[in-house]
Design an enzyme around this catalytic site. Structure first.
Site, mmCIF file in Angstrom:
data_model
loop_
_atom_site.group_PDB
_atom_site.id
_atom_site.type_symbol
_atom_site.label_atom_id
_atom_site.label_comp_id
_atom_site.label_asym_id
_atom_site.label_seq_id
_atom_site.Cartn_x
_atom_site.Cartn_y
_atom_site.Cartn_z
ATOM 1 C CG ASP A 35 -2.030 1.002 1.144
ATOM 2 O OD1 ASP A 35 -1.726 2.209 1.116
ATOM 3 O OD2 ASP A 35 -3.192 0.586 1.101
ATOM 4 C CB ILE A 36 1.128 4.261 -2.159
ATOM 5 C CG1 ILE A 36 -0.313 4.738 -2.248
ATOM 6 C CG2 ILE A 36 1.544 3.459 -3.376
ATOM 7 C CD1 ILE A 36 -0.548 5.747 -3.359
ATOM 8 C CG ASN A 92 -12.073 -0.630 3.744
ATOM 9 O OD1 ASN A 92 -12.388 -1.078 4.832
ATOM 10 N ND2 ASN A 92 -10.924 -0.016 3.530
ATOM 11 N N GLY A 98 -14.972 3.428 3.410
ATOM 12 C CA GLY A 98 -13.586 3.792 3.140
ATOM 13 C C GLY A 98 -13.012 3.237 1.853
ATOM 14 C CD GLN A 99 -14.626 -0.557 -2.801
ATOM 15 O OE1 GLN A 99 -15.767 -0.755 -2.381
ATOM 16 N NE2 GLN A 99 -14.124 -1.211 -3.820
ATOM 17 C CG HIS A 105 -8.688 -3.189 -2.563
ATOM 18 N ND1 HIS A 105 -9.712 -2.467 -3.161
ATOM 19 C CD2 HIS A 105 -8.256 -2.431 -1.519
ATOM 20 C CE1 HIS A 105 -9.875 -1.325 -2.520
ATOM 21 N NE2 HIS A 105 -9.009 -1.269 -1.517
ATOM 22 C CG HIS A 107 -6.799 -2.673 2.970
ATOM 23 N ND1 HIS A 107 -6.001 -1.596 2.674
ATOM 24 C CD2 HIS A 107 -8.004 -2.437 2.393
ATOM 25 C CE1 HIS A 107 -6.694 -0.732 1.942
ATOM 26 N NE2 HIS A 107 -7.921 -1.223 1.758
#
Length: 119
Positions: A35-36, A92, A98-99, A105, A107
């Site tokens: 994750d960035i 999410n 919060g998507q 995907h 997390h």
């Protein structure tokens, strides 16, 4: 259509190699990358290569692919050495949850205490 690549989807672009990402694992059906904006020492996104809008769409359209995503998340946790200390897998679903990228995907979070409820 579910499963079809989307031209304007960030994660579809990562799958196609058009947008760089720090890859962690890749299989025929799944891609895992860092994750960035990590929220834990280990924060890896695990995505199906095929495009599904969210976890509910993925589950109803391709249940075997959900299993692939979860299996690979477990493999990432083992490689990151968070399997023995504990980790969290979060999907999410929807903007209110919060998507921010509408490609299903998971997390994978670990490497620190993850109290419940989060926040």
């Amino acid at each position: 259509m579910a499963g079809e690549p989307q031209a304007d989807c960030l994660f579809c672009k990562i799958v196609r190699g058009e947008v760089p990402a720090t890859l962690v694992r890749e299989t025929e059906t799944v891609l895992a990358f860092r994750d960035i904006n990590p929220q834990a020492p280990t924060h890896v996104l695990v995505i199906p290569k095929a495009h599904y809008r969210d976890a509910a769409d993925l589950a109803s359209s391709a249940p075997q692919l959900v299993a692939d995503v979860l299996r690979e998340a477990g493999e990432v946790a083992a490689e990151e050495k968070t399997d023995s200390t504990g980790y969290r897998i979060v999907f999410n679903t929807g903007a209110g949850a919060g998507q921010t990228v509408f490609h299903a995907h998971a997390h994978l979070l670990g490497g620190r205490g993850l109290e419940w409820p989060p926040g």
